[in-house]
Design a protein around this motif. Sequence first.
Motif, PDB file in Angstrom:
ATOM      1  N   ASP A 195      49.216  40.320  32.208  1.00  0.00           N
ATOM      2  CA  ASP A 195      49.543  40.763  33.572  1.00  0.00           C
ATOM      3  C   ASP A 195      49.193  39.660  34.573  1.00  0.00           C
ATOM      4  O   ASP A 195      48.346  39.822  35.457  1.00  0.00           O
ATOM      5  CB  ASP A 195      48.784  42.050  33.919  1.00  0.00           C
ATOM      6  N   TYR A 196      49.858  38.529  34.431  1.00  0.00           N
ATOM      7  CA  TYR A 196      49.559  37.381  35.286  1.00  0.00           C
ATOM      8  C   TYR A 196      49.810  37.687  36.759  1.00  0.00           C
ATOM      9  O   TYR A 196      49.073  37.219  37.629  1.00  0.00           O
ATOM     10  CB  TYR A 196      50.423  36.180  34.851  1.00  0.00           C
ATOM     11  N   THR A 197      50.840  38.479  37.023  1.00  0.00           N
ATOM     12  CA  THR A 197      51.183  38.804  38.413  1.00  0.00           C
ATOM     13  C   THR A 197      50.070  39.594  39.089  1.00  0.00           C
ATOM     14  O   THR A 197      49.777  39.376  40.280  1.00  0.00           O
ATOM     15  CB  THR A 197      52.499  39.612  38.470  1.00  0.00           C
ATOM     16  N   LYS A 198      49.441  40.523  38.358  1.00  0.00           N
ATOM     17  CA  LYS A 198      48.344  41.308  38.938  1.00  0.00           C
ATOM     18  C   LYS A 198      47.190  40.405  39.353  1.00  0.00           C
ATOM     19  O   LYS A 198      46.572  40.610  40.408  1.00  0.00           O
ATOM     20  CB  LYS A 198      47.849  42.347  37.929  1.00  0.00           C
ATOM     21  N   VAL A 199      46.887  39.416  38.526  1.00  0.00           N
ATOM     22  CA  VAL A 199      45.775  38.504  38.837  1.00  0.00           C
ATOM     23  C   VAL A 199      46.112  37.654  40.055  1.00  0.00           C
ATOM     24  O   VAL A 199      45.307  37.547  40.993  1.00  0.00           O
ATOM     25  CB  VAL A 199      45.443  37.611  37.628  1.00  0.00           C
ATOM     26  N   THR A 200      47.314  37.058  40.062  1.00  0.00           N
ATOM     27  CA  THR A 200      47.682  36.208  41.202  1.00  0.00           C
ATOM     28  C   THR A 200      47.750  37.018  42.493  1.00  0.00           C
ATOM     29  O   THR A 200      47.324  36.540  43.551  1.00  0.00           O
ATOM     30  CB  THR A 200      49.035  35.515  40.946  1.00  0.00           C
ATOM     31  N   GLN A 201      48.241  38.253  42.421  1.00  0.00           N
ATOM     32  CA  GLN A 201      48.330  39.095  43.609  1.00  0.00           C
ATOM     33  C   GLN A 201      46.946  39.462  44.136  1.00  0.00           C
ATOM     34  O   GLN A 201      46.707  39.467  45.354  1.00  0.00           O
ATOM     35  CB  GLN A 201      49.116  40.371  43.307  1.00  0.00           C
ATOM     36  N   HIS A 205      37.905  43.891  32.364  1.00  0.00           N
ATOM     37  CA  HIS A 205      36.956  43.699  33.464  1.00  0.00           C
ATOM     38  C   HIS A 205      37.674  43.800  34.799  1.00  0.00           C
ATOM     39  O   HIS A 205      38.839  43.396  34.927  1.00  0.00           O
ATOM     40  CB  HIS A 205      36.291  42.317  33.385  1.00  0.00           C
ATOM     41  N   LEU A 206      36.979  44.308  35.802  1.00  0.00           N
ATOM     42  CA  LEU A 206      37.472  44.256  37.169  1.00  0.00           C
ATOM     43  C   LEU A 206      36.912  43.009  37.845  1.00  0.00           C
ATOM     44  O   LEU A 206      35.768  42.607  37.575  1.00  0.00           O
ATOM     45  CB  LEU A 206      37.032  45.499  37.944  1.00  0.00           C
ATOM     46  N   PRO A 207      37.674  42.362  38.722  1.00  0.00           N
ATOM     47  CA  PRO A 207      37.155  41.183  39.425  1.00  0.00           C
ATOM     48  C   PRO A 207      36.124  41.573  40.476  1.00  0.00           C
ATOM     49  O   PRO A 207      36.087  42.729  40.918  1.00  0.00           O
ATOM     50  CB  PRO A 207      38.413  40.597  40.081  1.00  0.00           C
ATOM     51  N   LYS A 217      40.617  45.282  42.227  1.00  0.00           N
ATOM     52  CA  LYS A 217      41.507  46.234  41.582  1.00  0.00           C
ATOM     53  C   LYS A 217      41.773  45.842  40.130  1.00  0.00           C
ATOM     54  O   LYS A 217      41.455  44.735  39.697  1.00  0.00           O
ATOM     55  CB  LYS A 217      42.823  46.315  42.359  1.00  0.00           C
ATOM     56  N   ASP A 218      42.392  46.757  39.415  1.00  0.00           N
ATOM     57  CA  ASP A 218      42.761  46.532  38.022  1.00  0.00           C
ATOM     58  C   ASP A 218      43.708  45.339  37.924  1.00  0.00           C
ATOM     59  O   ASP A 218      44.722  45.271  38.614  1.00  0.00           O
ATOM     60  CB  ASP A 218      43.433  47.794  37.470  1.00  0.00           C
TER      61      ASP A 218
END
Length: 326
Positions: A118-124, A314-316, A308-309
């Motif tokens: 889920d690369y997009t979730k991390v970058t967002q 892990h959550l950031p 967020k997820d």
Amino acid sequence: MKSLSVEQLNKYLKKRIPVLLGIFIIVNIISEIHHFNLLTDILSHFQLQYLFISLIFVILTIYMIFYEKVFFIYAAISIMILFIKIPYFSAFYKPISQITPDEKIKIGLFNVLTSNTDYTKVTQEIFNNSPDIIILQEIDDFWVYNLAPVKKNYPYKVEHIRFDNFGIAIYSKIPIENSQIEKWTELEIPVIKAEFKIDKSEVILYGIHTLPPINNEYLKIRNLMLQKINKISNSTKQKIIIAGDLNTTRFSHAYQEYLQKSNLIDTQVQNKNISGTWNAKHPGFMRISLDHILISPTLVSSDFKIGKDIGSDHLPIFANIYSNDK
């Protein structure tokens, strides 16, 4: 579905409460044993959950006293456990510093999970929070490639790519004046050491990912890494930040032995946040905090946030940090 009558409920509780309370007592006794083995370490992390469970037992046993007087004993035991757990959270009672910073930086810590796509979730999440410095853990070549949009905003970087779960990188908007990859313990676990400035004060940032204590050998190595953090913090007068998945909570015996006895301050505790970061797939009340941003006493955190997820387990986490020389 036929509902239980009050009498049936009381009979059900009469049978179940003594057994469950007995198991709960045994678990708590083991969790309080200050000995570095796998079982005591695992059980020591869940003090917040034990606090809530003991409160439930207090309510149930007091209710059952009206049904059968013997439950007065069970109620007394439940209350005793509750009061044993409360001191674990004494650090959260301390007042938050009201110092106004001249300059602050925002640190973001992400254990992205190597297998997570889920690369997009991390970058967002990075764009939404806009930290000045990002510590990324468990990154491989795929992660480095897919983080390209993020890296455009972070001209300074230190990357150590691996194909296992111990790749690590730091991306920064602030100039990194010096950096190196240290190898800790006999397994040569990579740790990033990077130097930068906050309000003209030199700060050393360590990005650390300890071994997960899945067996006694890994437990020993994790503890050696925590012990080294303790030695670093107690042997230097420089400002330091320790950021990473330390695979321990502040309630564990190893944390109390090495990190709580160091001069480091837990930014999550300083900002009175008791939420957990792992496992992100579990309900909030079941999570524990394995991810930490620790700072030396000459630094202060004015804010701590769990993100967020991002598709990881892990959550950031994010912390605003500034110098406290004044």
